[in-house]
Design a protein around this motif. Sequence first.
Motif, short mmCIF file in Angstrom:
data_model
loop_
_atom_site.label_atom_id
_atom_site.label_comp_id
_atom_site.label_asym_id
_atom_site.label_seq_id
_atom_site.Cartn_x
_atom_site.Cartn_y
_atom_site.Cartn_z
N MET A 185 0.83 -1.21 0.00
CA MET A 185 0.00 0.00 0.00
C MET A 185 0.87 1.25 0.00
O MET A 185 0.62 2.20 -0.75
N LEU A 186 1.89 1.25 0.83
CA LEU A 186 2.77 2.40 0.95
C LEU A 186 3.45 2.69 -0.39
O LEU A 186 3.56 3.84 -0.81
N GLU A 187 3.91 1.64 -1.06
CA GLU A 187 4.61 1.80 -2.33
C GLU A 187 3.70 2.42 -3.40
O GLU A 187 4.18 3.13 -4.29
N ASN A 188 2.40 2.14 -3.30
CA ASN A 188 1.47 2.62 -4.33
C ASN A 188 0.86 3.99 -4.03
O ASN A 188 0.06 4.48 -4.81
N ILE A 189 1.23 4.58 -2.92
CA ILE A 189 0.72 5.91 -2.59
C ILE A 189 1.64 6.96 -3.22
O ILE A 189 2.83 7.01 -2.93
N ASN A 190 1.10 7.79 -4.09
CA ASN A 190 1.93 8.78 -4.76
C ASN A 190 1.49 10.22 -4.51
O ASN A 190 2.11 11.15 -5.01
N LYS A 191 0.45 10.40 -3.71
CA LYS A 191 0.01 11.75 -3.37
C LYS A 191 0.38 12.04 -1.92
O LYS A 191 0.11 11.23 -1.04
N GLU A 192 1.00 13.21 -1.69
CA GLU A 192 1.53 13.52 -0.37
C GLU A 192 0.50 13.44 0.74
O GLU A 192 0.74 12.86 1.81
N SER A 193 -0.68 14.02 0.52
CA SER A 193 -1.71 14.02 1.56
C SER A 193 -2.17 12.61 1.88
O SER A 193 -2.44 12.27 3.04
N PHE A 194 -2.25 11.73 0.86
CA PHE A 194 -2.62 10.34 1.08
C PHE A 194 -1.56 9.65 1.93
O PHE A 194 -1.88 8.90 2.85
N LEU A 195 -0.30 9.90 1.61
CA LEU A 195 0.79 9.28 2.36
C LEU A 195 0.75 9.68 3.83
O LEU A 195 0.85 8.83 4.72
N LEU A 196 0.61 10.98 4.09
CA LEU A 196 0.59 11.47 5.46
C LEU A 196 -0.60 10.91 6.24
O LEU A 196 -0.46 10.53 7.42
N ASN A 197 -1.75 10.83 5.60
CA ASN A 197 -2.93 10.28 6.27
C ASN A 197 -2.79 8.79 6.56
O ASN A 197 -3.20 8.30 7.61
N PHE A 198 -2.22 8.07 5.59
CA PHE A 198 -2.02 6.63 5.78
C PHE A 198 -1.09 6.36 6.95
O PHE A 198 -1.36 5.51 7.81
N ILE A 199 0.01 7.09 7.01
CA ILE A 199 0.97 6.90 8.10
C ILE A 199 0.36 7.33 9.43
O ILE A 199 0.51 6.64 10.45
N ALA A 200 -0.33 8.46 9.44
CA ALA A 200 -0.96 8.93 10.68
C ALA A 200 -1.94 7.90 11.22
O ALA A 200 -2.05 7.71 12.43
N SER A 201 -2.64 7.21 10.33
CA SER A 201 -3.61 6.19 10.74
C SER A 201 -2.95 5.02 11.43
O SER A 201 -3.57 4.33 12.24
N ASN A 202 -1.68 4.78 11.11
CA ASN A 202 -0.98 3.61 11.62
C ASN A 202 0.02 3.90 12.73
O ASN A 202 0.77 3.04 13.14
N LEU A 203 0.02 5.13 13.21
CA LEU A 203 0.96 5.49 14.26
C LEU A 203 0.57 4.88 15.60
O LEU A 203 -0.61 4.79 15.93
N ASN A 204 1.56 4.49 16.36
CA ASN A 204 1.33 3.94 17.70
C ASN A 204 1.25 5.09 18.71
O ASN A 204 2.11 5.26 19.57
N ILE A 205 0.20 5.88 18.56
CA ILE A 205 -0.04 7.02 19.45
C ILE A 205 -1.50 7.00 19.88
O ILE A 205 -2.31 6.26 19.33
N SER A 206 -1.83 7.82 20.86
CA SER A 206 -3.19 7.83 21.37
C SER A 206 -4.17 8.45 20.39
O SER A 206 -3.78 9.15 19.44
N MET A 207 -5.46 8.18 20.64
CA MET A 207 -6.50 8.77 19.81
C MET A 207 -6.46 10.30 19.88
O MET A 207 -6.68 10.98 18.87
N ILE A 208 -6.16 10.84 21.04
CA ILE A 208 -6.09 12.29 21.21
C ILE A 208 -4.99 12.87 20.34
O ILE A 208 -5.17 13.91 19.68
#
Length: 225
Positions: A185-208
């Motif tokens: 999935m990461l390899e196929n993401i070519n738009k910056e906003s998509f990449l940032l959102n995808f990574i943010a979704s998978n971060l090991n951080i709190s919901m807040i």
Amino acid sequence: MFKNLVVPAIFDDINDPEMIPYFSVEEQGNEKNKIEIPDNLPILALKNTILFPGVVIPITVGRSKSVEAVNVAYKSTKLIVVFSQKEIAVESPKLEDLFSIGTVARVIKILKMPDGTTTAILQGVAKAKLISLIKEDPYLEGAIEELTIKEDTSVEFKARISSIKDMAKRIIELSPQIPAEASVMLENINKESFLLNFIASNLNISMIEKQKILEIIDNSEIAEA
């Protein structure tokens, strides 16, 4: 923040299925798929997750108002707006119980599960601000304002994005608990906003902390977070 990338948490309005957030890659930057977002939409209040634009996740819908909101959206515009709750213990959230920034989502599919529960497959479309509640029964409906994301086209930003993507790839390769699909999935993401959102979704951080990222509308600020 990107060093914290791991397997995602559970995504639902109660507490159920585990599934990695993913993207509909073919829709990246496709203006033909630009959606006209109404001023008023049914609201889905989530207890323990943040939905980012572009991300596709399954939500197990348990509360009656949530089920009604999802069904109404699916039978009409296919659009719903998702806001996370400040406190997961609140069963009947009102305006003050919801974060003011959320995500408009497309209801891709509704599944009736064998155990009688309802699972909705949602795809984030755009960030939105909750202006007011205009209906509380039989489901929540709100007046919203779509938020415009500030893009960064500078050489510096492009270089930072490339570095972030490389870092995410290395983390995925070194983490056996992360499904191999994440790398594809990461390899196929070519738009910056998509990449940032995808990574943010998978971060090991709190919901807040994820909510704070969602509320940033400048991509360069997100990349630096």
